[in-house]
Design an enzyme around this catalytic site. Structure first.
Site, PDB file in Angstrom:
ATOM      1  N   ARG A 156      -0.807  12.184  10.792  1.00 32.72           N
ATOM      2  CA  ARG A 156      -0.517  10.860  11.345  1.00 32.72           C
ATOM      3  C   ARG A 156       0.449  10.962  12.522  1.00 32.72           C
ATOM      4  NH1 ARG A 156      -0.208   6.858   6.074  1.00 32.72           N
ATOM      5  NH2 ARG A 156      -1.823   7.905   4.853  1.00 32.72           N
TER       6      ARG A 156
ATOM      7  N   SER B 171      -2.769  -2.027 -15.068  1.00 30.03           N
ATOM      8  CA  SER B 171      -2.701  -2.039 -13.607  1.00 30.03           C
ATOM      9  C   SER B 171      -4.066  -1.763 -12.984  1.00 30.03           C
ATOM     10  CB  SER B 171      -1.693  -0.972 -13.146  1.00 30.03           C
ATOM     11  OG  SER B 171      -1.621  -0.890 -11.745  1.00 30.03           O
TER      12      SER B 171
ATOM     13  N   LYS C 155       5.074 -10.079   6.737  1.00 30.14           N
ATOM     14  CA  LYS C 155       3.727 -10.196   7.281  1.00 30.14           C
ATOM     15  C   LYS C 155       3.545 -11.584   7.905  1.00 30.14           C
ATOM     16  CE  LYS C 155       1.708  -6.497   4.548  1.00 30.14           C
ATOM     17  NZ  LYS C 155       2.987  -5.892   4.102  1.00 30.14           N
TER      18      LYS C 155
ATOM     19  N   THR D   7      -4.518   6.988   1.678  1.00 34.07           N
ATOM     20  CA  THR D   7      -4.408   5.528   1.649  1.00 34.07           C
ATOM     21  C   THR D   7      -5.703   4.897   1.148  1.00 34.07           C
ATOM     22  OG1 THR D   7      -2.892   5.687   3.531  1.00 34.07           O
ATOM     23  CG2 THR D   7      -3.741   3.513   2.996  1.00 34.07           C
TER      24      THR D   7
END
Length: 414
Positions: A22, A133, A244, A359
């Site tokens: 990245r 979860s 956001k 991700t």
């Protein structure tokens, strides 16, 4: 350090060999010219930032921040545990509680911290609690549950039948909590919130919903999907972010007085860190207040989302179809995803960051497009035509949305 440098270099080289290295672009955002930014002395259009409604540059929000800066200074002065509560953060928590129809709220330095420290602390507060979860929950949720060392079950993504089977396997008298997101950031799918609420009631479980990608954007006041579905009062803990749609920074949870007080007295991520400064909390409060009464930004945002999806349909660009504002373009290869991102930026002046493993699952590498109310019809057309040209140059197949959705869901199941 040579021995350790060898280890670090080996780790970095492995990531590079997999096409996952990245690089962070050096950008200069322009508050008076959103969504443009400056990159290497060139003006570019940003299509991947989470400032969903451009509230970071809204005049009310900026002026509130300036006024707070002049009145209170830059920093908060320390932890709330020692330095006390600045009135601005109490006002913010009051606004957040009202936003989600809850008794009270607690603000943290980020959404990640809010999830991580709250979930880990719940295991300290509630003996023998069991976590349920969703398998694609955010890293902050996974971190909190993992560090809690509590018993946990992971259910298949959005699969309430699998969730119920797992709930059935645990003693009905054991304390339980179901943790899920209202909208998943990498695919844009909504959770079956009402179905999860019904299961929680049936099996005597608490509910914890992460609304970070929906607060400000959905619901009459911007309270997220739970407000849109009129079920906020049926969810025990609502978590969100100020970073956001509200254009500032910070995270929070809302719930009843007892639960919030217990977290306040227990969570290390709250107790042992400096609180948000008034310059931020004041700006966030004004952003929330504005979006509680103004639908203009939300309406325009949805219009742009619809236009962009229609454009992608027209050009047969392989985006992952969903009902949300998040528009993933599936590339399916880490090297090509990186190349598409770099070509958009360097050849077309369009900034969209590629998203690779870990991700997202391998084979579903993508670009994630984030429309805002400020994106114009020309910007939409420029993005679509640029993608068509780049896909042709890199031999990336254009495919229908229907075929793509089936393919990606198979990857997620695998």
């Amino acid at each position: 350090m040579s021995y350790y440098d060898t280890i670090f270099n080996k780790h970095i080289d492995k990531i590079k060999s997999e096409g996952r290295y990245r690089e962070f672009k050096s950008l200069k955002r322009q508050a008076d010219n959103f969504p443009f930014a400056e990159y290497e002395d060139k003006q570019i259009v940003m299509w991947c930032i989470n400032d969903y409604l451009g509230m970071s540059k809204h005049i009310k929000v900026m002026q509130a921040s300036i006024d707070a800066l002049l009145e209170y200074g830059v920093g908060s002065g320390g932890t709330r545990n020692i330095g006390g509560n600045n009135i601005s953060i109490l006002e913010l928590e009051k606004e957040l509680a009202d936003l989600h129809s809850k008794e009270t709220a607690l603000v943290f330095t980020s959404g990640f911290v809010a999830n991580d420290t709250t979930l880990a602390s719940l295991a300290k507060i509630i003996p023998d609690i069991v976590f349920f979860s969703d398998e694609l929950n955010h890293a902050s949720i996974i971190a909190g549950i993992t560090s809690s060392r509590a018993e946990k079950y992971v259910y298949r993504h959005l699969d309430v039948q699998h969730l119920e089977k797992l709930l059935q396997s645990v003693d009905i008298n054991k304390p339980k909590i179901i943790v899920f997101e209202s909208a998943y950031s990498m695919d844009g799918f909504f959770s079956p919130i009402k179905d999860i609420i019904n299961l929680a009631k049936k099996y005597n479980a608490l509910t914890f919903i992460d609304e970070v990608h929906t607060v400000g954007l959905y619901g009459k006041q911007g309270g997220g999907i739970s407000e849109l579905l009129d079920c906020s009062n049926q969810i025990d803990i609502i978590q969100g972010t100020l970073a956001k749609a509200y254009g500032t920074i910070g995270g929070y949870i809302t719930s009843n007085y007892n639960l919030i007080d217990a977290i306040r007295l227990t969570a290390p991520g709250f107790i042992f860190t400096t609180s948000l400064p008034p310059v931020i909390s004041t700006a966030a409060t004004h952003s929330i207040r504005h979006l509680k009464v103004s639908n203009e930004e939300r309406i325009k945002h949805q219009e742009v989302v619809t236009k962009l999806k229609n454009s992608f349909e027209h050009f047969n660009i392989p985006y992952l179809k969903n009902e949300s504002h998040i528009i993933p373009i599936i590339i399916g290869d880490p090297i090509k995803a990186t190349k598409v991102s770099n070509m958009l930026l360097n050849e077309y002046g369009i900034y969209v960051q590629h998203i690779n493993f870990p991700t997202v699952p391998r084979g579903t590498e993508r670009l994630r497009i984030i429309p805002t109310p400020a994106h114009t019809d020309k910007m939409i057309n420029d993005l679509s035509t640029a993608l068509v040209h780049i896909f042709a140059e890199l031999d990336i197949e254009l495919s229908s949305t229907k075929e793509l959705n089936k393919e990606v869901r198979l990857h997620l199941i695998a």
